[in-house]
Design an enzyme around this catalytic site. Structure first.
Site, PDB file in Angstrom:
ATOM      1  N   SER A 219      -5.516  -4.693   0.613  1.00 16.25           N
ATOM      2  CA  SER A 219      -6.388  -6.485  -0.002  1.00 16.25           C
ATOM      3  C   SER A 219      -4.915  -6.176   0.699  1.00 16.25           C
ATOM      4  O   SER A 219      -3.885  -7.616   0.076  1.00 16.25           O
ATOM      5  CB  SER A 219      -6.410  -6.445  -1.030  1.00 16.25           C
ATOM      6  OG  SER A 219      -7.180  -4.801  -1.685  1.00 16.25           O
ATOM      7  N   GLU A 220      -4.348  -7.390   1.907  1.00 16.94           N
ATOM      8  CA  GLU A 220      -3.283  -7.892   2.068  1.00 16.94           C
ATOM      9  C   GLU A 220      -3.228  -9.319   1.676  1.00 16.94           C
ATOM     10  O   GLU A 220      -1.889  -9.749   1.541  1.00 16.94           O
ATOM     11  CB  GLU A 220      -3.195  -7.716   4.044  1.00 16.94           C
ATOM     12  CG  GLU A 220      -3.197  -6.699   4.212  1.00 16.94           C
ATOM     13  CD  GLU A 220      -3.584  -6.000   4.089  1.00 16.94           C
ATOM     14  OE1 GLU A 220      -4.731  -5.394   4.040  1.00 16.94           O
ATOM     15  OE2 GLU A 220      -3.625  -4.228   4.777  1.00 16.94           O
TER      16      GLU A 220
ATOM     17  N   GLU B 280       0.859  -1.237  -0.211  1.00 15.37           N
ATOM     18  CA  GLU B 280       0.034  -0.171   0.358  1.00 15.37           C
ATOM     19  C   GLU B 280       1.055   1.218   0.772  1.00 15.37           C
ATOM     20  O   GLU B 280       1.519   1.336   0.935  1.00 15.37           O
ATOM     21  CB  GLU B 280      -1.191  -0.182   1.298  1.00 15.37           C
ATOM     22  CG  GLU B 280      -2.277  -1.366   1.743  1.00 15.37           C
ATOM     23  CD  GLU B 280      -2.461  -1.736   2.415  1.00 15.37           C
ATOM     24  OE1 GLU B 280      -2.251  -1.062   3.365  1.00 15.37           O
ATOM     25  OE2 GLU B 280      -2.859  -2.377   2.680  1.00 15.37           O
TER      26      GLU B 280
ATOM     27  N   HIS C 178      -1.750  -1.591  16.839  1.00 12.28           N
ATOM     28  CA  HIS C 178      -1.009  -1.893  15.734  1.00 12.28           C
ATOM     29  C   HIS C 178       0.254  -1.286  16.264  1.00 12.28           C
ATOM     30  O   HIS C 178       1.585  -0.755  15.646  1.00 12.28           O
ATOM     31  CB  HIS C 178      -1.016   0.612  15.413  1.00 12.28           C
ATOM     32  CG  HIS C 178      -1.756   0.573  14.626  1.00 12.28           C
ATOM     33  ND1 HIS C 178      -3.593  -0.083  14.759  1.00 12.28           N
ATOM     34  CD2 HIS C 178      -1.716   1.355  13.360  1.00 12.28           C
ATOM     35  CE1 HIS C 178      -3.764   0.336  13.348  1.00 12.28           C
ATOM     36  NE2 HIS C 178      -3.407   1.415  12.691  1.00 12.28           N
TER      37      HIS C 178
HETATM   38  C1  LIG Z   1      -5.729  -4.148   7.234  1.00 16.69           C
HETATM   39  C2  LIG Z   1      -5.571  -2.717   7.470  1.00 16.69           C
HETATM   40  N1  LIG Z   1      -4.685  -2.516   6.321  1.00 16.69           N
HETATM   41  C3  LIG Z   1      -3.835  -1.539   6.269  1.00 16.69           C
HETATM   42  C4  LIG Z   1      -4.734  -0.621   7.268  1.00 16.69           C
HETATM   43  C5  LIG Z   1      -3.147   1.403   7.242  1.00 16.69           C
HETATM   44  N2  LIG Z   1      -4.702   1.748   6.941  1.00 16.69           N
HETATM   45  C6  LIG Z   1      -5.276   2.959   7.891  1.00 16.69           C
HETATM   46  S1  LIG Z   1      -6.391   3.898   6.540  1.00 16.69           S
HETATM   47  C7  LIG Z   1      -5.638   3.360   5.921  1.00 16.69           C
HETATM   48  C8  LIG Z   1      -6.627   4.322   4.717  1.00 16.69           C
HETATM   49  C9  LIG Z   1      -7.577   3.920   4.822  1.00 16.69           C
HETATM   50  O1  LIG Z   1      -8.519   4.377   3.583  1.00 16.69           O
HETATM   51  P1  LIG Z   1     -10.232   4.739   3.506  1.00 16.69           P
HETATM   52  O2  LIG Z   1     -11.241   3.474   3.872  1.00 16.69           O
HETATM   53  O3  LIG Z   1     -10.690   5.181   2.374  1.00 16.69           O
HETATM   54  O4  LIG Z   1     -10.516   5.583   4.992  1.00 16.69           O
HETATM   55  P2  LIG Z   1     -10.390   7.109   5.273  1.00 16.69           P
HETATM   56  O5  LIG Z   1      -9.092   6.270   6.003  1.00 16.69           O
HETATM   57  O6  LIG Z   1     -10.198   7.806   3.564  1.00 16.69           O
HETATM   58  O7  LIG Z   1     -11.116   7.634   5.691  1.00 16.69           O
HETATM   59  C10 LIG Z   1      -4.493   2.190   5.810  1.00 16.69           C
HETATM   60  C11 LIG Z   1      -4.338   1.479   4.147  1.00 16.69           C
HETATM   61  C12 LIG Z   1      -4.756  -0.606   7.900  1.00 16.69           C
HETATM   62  N3  LIG Z   1      -4.893   0.203   8.759  1.00 16.69           N
HETATM   63  N4  LIG Z   1      -5.454  -2.122   8.682  1.00 16.69           N
END
Ligand SMILES: Cc1ncc(C[n+]2csc(CCOP(=O)(O)OP(=O)(O)O)c2C)c(N)n1
Ligand SMILES: Cc1ncc(C[n+]2csc(CCOP(=O)(O)OP(=O)(O)O)c2C)c(N)n1
Ligand SMILES: [Mg+2]
Ligand SMILES: [Mg+2]
Lengths: 332, 332, 332, 332
Positions: free
Chosen positions: A65-66, A33, A135
């Site tokens: 999408s891990e 990511e 985390h």
């Molecule tokens: C399973 C997982 N993968 C990666 C992350 C790291 N991460 C935290 S927020 C985020 C982005 C999420 O985007 P979105 O669903 O559009 O929500 P937004 O932050 O825009 O409100 C990521 C990749 C995580 N917390 N959990």
């Protein structure tokens, strides 16, 4: 004839290792990511510059999408590529454990040796950055308990770079654990650093009274403890495990055979942690030589809390390590 | 659901015979497998593909040797159709060292890269993320290789399905997701677990072409596969094919079929695709009865030869237990 | 995408003011949060919801106190709109024992069942499966309670989304899946990770109503939520609402926004929903300038009171580190 | 006054426990793939009859969606229900680890005690049924290393029933591990069996020479070893751990304090397994009392192989356990 060195931190060290590997071998890929430069080259910049240098095909940002990330890495790996996949934080491996454990780890064995899975899974973790319970976990014991995987956790820039070079070159899947607290640690690293072999611990300091074994950022705390103990006249043999699976039994056992006493410290929860395997092995192998029971340190049996004071209390401190060393010296 | 274009490709007589040859091999192989499991001469959970012969047969005649597949526990038909040698296949099922995986993978984990079978998984849904990676590798190599991910209707409800189809679409991967919808997931009826009438509709959510095909009709299957393969080779990305079919012998051989009515089962079995296609080949003048009998007899002999070979082979020595865990042998 | 029925419900003046009150609270709270994080008085990763105020505000006026929500790291707006008391909220963020979770959860894990906030998760996608369970409980109790699962556009690509929507549809659960589509997942642009133009289209794959709504328009949001809530209460099952919006301050506060152009950002911020709705309320004669100023002043005081309360509260004692691991205390 | 007993196997024992709990408490629920009677009441019949008796609302078959299964269980649990969720095989927990580890285990702590998660996750596993590498792993060490979870693994019908009763009544999430090889084991079980407390080991046989600690099906092998050793005049104290986390330190340590020697045996891979924690603890706590190093037995560091001879060789045998006991008796 001193080698030329450069002062770099762990982020830069890993970045350099991946860049050198990509330069040397067109089969090396990066995915995860936000890893490409369009997305900033990784949340903390570990992969910064790589997509610009090696192209968007070899360095791919992915959807969140891990399972698909690990699947893509595994599929590419059994097809002859060498992917370096990022799972942003170690706790997120929980959504990809099937890919890692049932597939990456087992495909070589289940295929009777036909499909090796040369990939690296990078991830960061660690308490201390106010992220709370989901985390911060160190879960290396899970992966160490999984045949087919190798598990690596460097504590400093040189090891980070040298071990990453080895992981990428390795024919088997490697779990590469980065502690976010340690990212900023800098050191002079030889510019043309050779790969550091997996499975080999590093004796940071020789000593005669007690062996302290540690890895990842806790190693720095062990080193601080050793300095503290030196002032008290205690000679510590300080071992940075570096690779957790396979761990360097020979080095650890030889050291404890010499000192007769051992302390093991890691950030992960103490119970059923990596320290248990090491402690059990030392006791089993050096039963007649040990002068006192091995001291095991790790996190308390709880989730990583948010409140600063509690979060700090969660992580093993150098004073805990020094105290454990004193305790072992006071017995036997 | 949307069905393929009207001017769809039709297989020529030789190709139709080739499809039938694969179907007949699968069917005869299944008869032999059930016999041998029933009599206890081989012990394994046997997931019969009987009734689903058309799907991989009509697909595989569109594939080259270097095209790849990832399949599942119910995948022996997919393997046979793709060309895994019967001797190595049987030897694997019999747990012999001459098997595809030296007997270490077993029926649920047959791998045979030489014929393109890259992964056989026992985890529902997990063929898909890995197929993406194999397709990614083909794309990186600028090869025209296509990868097929086989899975069942039940698997369309698991997370890996979703992540895989999304990533494949965003990355425009040369992969075809082939859902063999036999109406049941273990003992659960399609509609009791699946929220949509046609799985192919889910393709809409991934901006991907998706079609529901009569998986018992070799010509329809051929056309749909031919188009999907062409799309993939042309760099136009993935396709979802939902192939409607039926499994004659329940989830795992021995199953008591209590979860469906006798009538329902009888009606489904009446649509047995193997004799139907056989009759059609003769009716269409593509083959004579004699020709087919000769082909079938030859297949029977091949299967018998494979069984004899397998049962006459050695089992792996105990040293194999810890070999192939890592490239450099599996030491603890 | 399909949009709600033409004769859609319109909120009365009092309800519109109620929506605005929630929006203003969220906005003012955000201003205060950013100030306090910027000055370093509180240390935490802050995921600003600024720009997304409308969505939970217009939804929550359709909810009862005993309706439930599951939200995510970027969820403080959802919590405020649902009625979590500001004092307990601020105290949690400040890691104090007076916080909702005694400071142990922190901003990413705020729980407050008394106001219906059952889970706040830091794992992308994980609000959804748990929301299903809460909705299942309501259904079992034959209650009319509704559960909202909040998540982002990026989360719509992870496996948990798929499994949850499918199960909710098959089980006809009283749950509403609210995707706050702000166009970015961390630094990844929607279209670089998501294979479909409208996330609401994915509802088709689950036989579920799905709508794309202007998440900046309180009346549209109100109508869509009102209908979805009615559907859920009537036992007609789940709805997917994709609410288009924008986050003003990047992924985590401090973000440098390199992944979008200045113009793009400026254009999005021009559509700031808070002043827009404020002006509309006055223009429509639902409130006077004085009335709104008074309301806003009162909110400001409440927020200041909450901050003072929080910063004046004690931090949890170290014994809390191992409490609440199990019901009967967390002993090792 | 002997209690009335009934001869039942482990399948029946678990079934009875769940049925009694459902009868006594309307909040107890069952969910999982194929668990309802329409689908056969579970693949091996553990939940057979429950949906017929308690209704389809309380006993729900699910789609193949382990994240959704665990999410539904967690959501219901924090809403006051007591779900008993089935993850068919232990290896399939890998697709639901996020729900189990990041949520079920942590929600009580992260909420500061507000949301307890009283659920049970049942799963079967074990080599010996020719399922190969992805259906046979014992992964209890992962769960034992996870604060917030309890881990239980019965070896016989009475314990299975009594422990299941306790798990369902427990306010915290319990992982309940069933070994498929042991399902058929029968015993006379008191008809009105009381719950067996979690965290309490059972001394199956008192002895003075050596303590053997085991659990799950391997316990039967330990018992056979004890019988073998008895013939040689060795007096074995035989402990069935029953609960792995929290494990019964007092009972184990008291026993080894008496015998001075210990052997630990489990099916899971030896390295970094549960035996490491127990061995380390015994050595640490009884350093001066131990007469010989603790002997740890577990699976070799490899995947579970398919070929029968290899599969058999994977699992610790009673002769291995007896040999380990003899080895410890020969030292010190
Ligand atoms: C399973 C997982 N993968 C990666 C992350 C790291 N991460 C935290 S927020 C985020 C982005 C999420 O985007 P979105 O669903 O559009 O929500 P937004 O932050 O825009 O409100 C990521 C990749 C995580 N917390 N959990
Ligand atoms: C993740 C996971 N969950 C559950 C199972 C157990 N299981 C094996 S096959 C199967 C049914 C799959 O049905 P379907 O996808 O329709 O394929 P079919 O067997 O009908 O070919 C289940 C539930 C599994 N192997 N993996
Ligand atoms: Mg099926
Ligand atoms: Mg977003």
């Amino acid at each position: 004839m001193t080698a030329q060195t450069k002062k770099i931190n762990i982020i830069q060290a890993i970045n350099e290792a991946i860049a050198e590997a990509m330069e040397a071998d067109p089969k090396v890929l990066v995915l995860g990511e936000d890893v490409a430069d369009r997305e900033g080259g990784g949340v903390v910049g570990v992969t910064r510059g790589l997509s610009t240098r090696f192209g968007d095909e070899r360095v791919r940002s992915t959807p969140i999408s891990e399972q698909a990330i690990m699947g893509a890495a595994i599929g590419a790996a059994i097809s002859g590529f060498k992917p370096v996949a990022e799972i942003m934080l170690m706790n997120f491996t929980t959504v990809a454990m099937d890919m890692i454990v049932n597939h990456a780890a087992k495909l070589r064995f289940m295929s009777g040796g036909q499909t090796g899975v040369p990939l690296v899974v990078r991830m960061m973790t660690g308490a201390g950055i106010a992220s709370g319970g989901q985390h911060s976990d160190f879960l290396e014991a899970w992966f160490a308990h999984t045949p087919g995987l190798k598990v690596v956790a460097p504590s400093n820039p040189e090891d980070a770079k040298g071990l990453m070079l080895s992981c990428i070159a390795d024919p088997d899947p490697c779990i590469f654990v980065e502690c976010s607290r340690a990212y900023g640690t800098t050191a002079e690293v030889p510019v043309d650093l050779a790969p550091i072999p997996l499975g080999k611990a590093r004796i940071d300091q020789e000593g005669t009274d007690v062996t302290i074994v540690s890895y990842s950022e806790i190693f720095a705390r062990a080193k601080a403890a050793a300095a503290e103990l030196a002032k008290e006249g205690v000679s510590v043999e300080l071992i940075d495990l570096r690779t957790i699976s396979p761990w360097d039994r020979e080095t650890v056992l030889a050291s404890v055979a010499k000192t007769g006493r051992a302390v093991i410290a890691h950030e992960a929860v103490r119970s059923f942690g990596v320290g248990a395997e090491i402690s059990a092995t030392i006791h089993e192998e050096l039963f007649d030589v040990l002068k006192a029971p091995v001291q095991r340190l790790g996190g308390p049996f709880t989730s990583v809390p948010f409140a600063k004071a509690l979060e700090d209390a969660f992580v093993v401190k150098s004073s805990d390590i020094a105290a454990a060393a004193r305790a072992t010296l006071a017995t036997g | 659901m949307v069905s393929p274009t009207p001017n769809r490709p039709v297989p020529d007589a030789a190709t139709q015979l080739d499809i039938y040859r694969r179907m007949s091999t699968i069917m005869q192989n299944d008869v032999a497998s059930r016999r041998i499991v029933k009599t206890g001469r081989l012990v394994m959970p046997y997931y019969s593909p009987r009734g689903q012969e058309v799907i991989p047969s009509a697909i595989s005649v569109n594939l080259n040797d270097d095209d790849k597949i990832c399949t599942i526990y119910r995948g022996i038909h997919d393997m046979i159709a793709k060309g895994v040698p019967l001797r190595a296949l049987w030897a694997e099922i019999a747990g012999r060292v001459t098997g595809t995986c030296k007997g270490k993978g077993g029926p649920m984990h047959i791998t045979h890269p030489a014929s393109g079978v890259m992964v056989t998984t026992g985890i529902v849904g997990s063929s898909m993320p890995i197929a993406n990676g194999i397709a990614w590798a083909a794309k990186l190599e600028k090869s025209e290789r296509v990868t097929i991910a086989y899975f069942g209707d039940g698997a369309s409800n698991i997370g890996a399905f979703h992540e895989s189809l999304n990533m494949a679409s965003v990355w425009k991967l040369p992969v075809i997701f082939v859902c063999q919808n036999n109406g049941f997931a273990e003992h659960t009826r399609y509609e009791n677990a699946t929220s949509v009438d046609f799985i192919s509709k889910r393709a809409i959510g991934y901006g991907m072409p998706g079609f529901t095909v009569d998986g018992n009709d070799p010509l329809e299957m051929y056309a749909a596969a031919n188009e999907a393969v062409a799309r993939a080779r042309a760099g136009e990305g993935p396709t979802l094919l939902e192939c409607k079919t039926f499994r004659f012998f329940g989830h795992v051989f021995g199953d008591d079929d209590h979860y469906m009515t006798k009538e329902e089962k009888a009606a489904a079995m009446e649509k047995d695709p193997v004799p139907a296609f056989r009759a059609r080949l003769i009716a269409d003048g593509h083959a004579s009865e004699e020709q087919l009998v000769e082909m079938e007899t030859q297949i029977a002999a091949e299967i018998q030869d494979a069984i004899d070979f397998a049962l006459g082979s050695e089992v792996a020595g105990l040293e194999e237990l810890t070999l192939d865990v890592y490239a450099a042998t599996g030491a603890e």
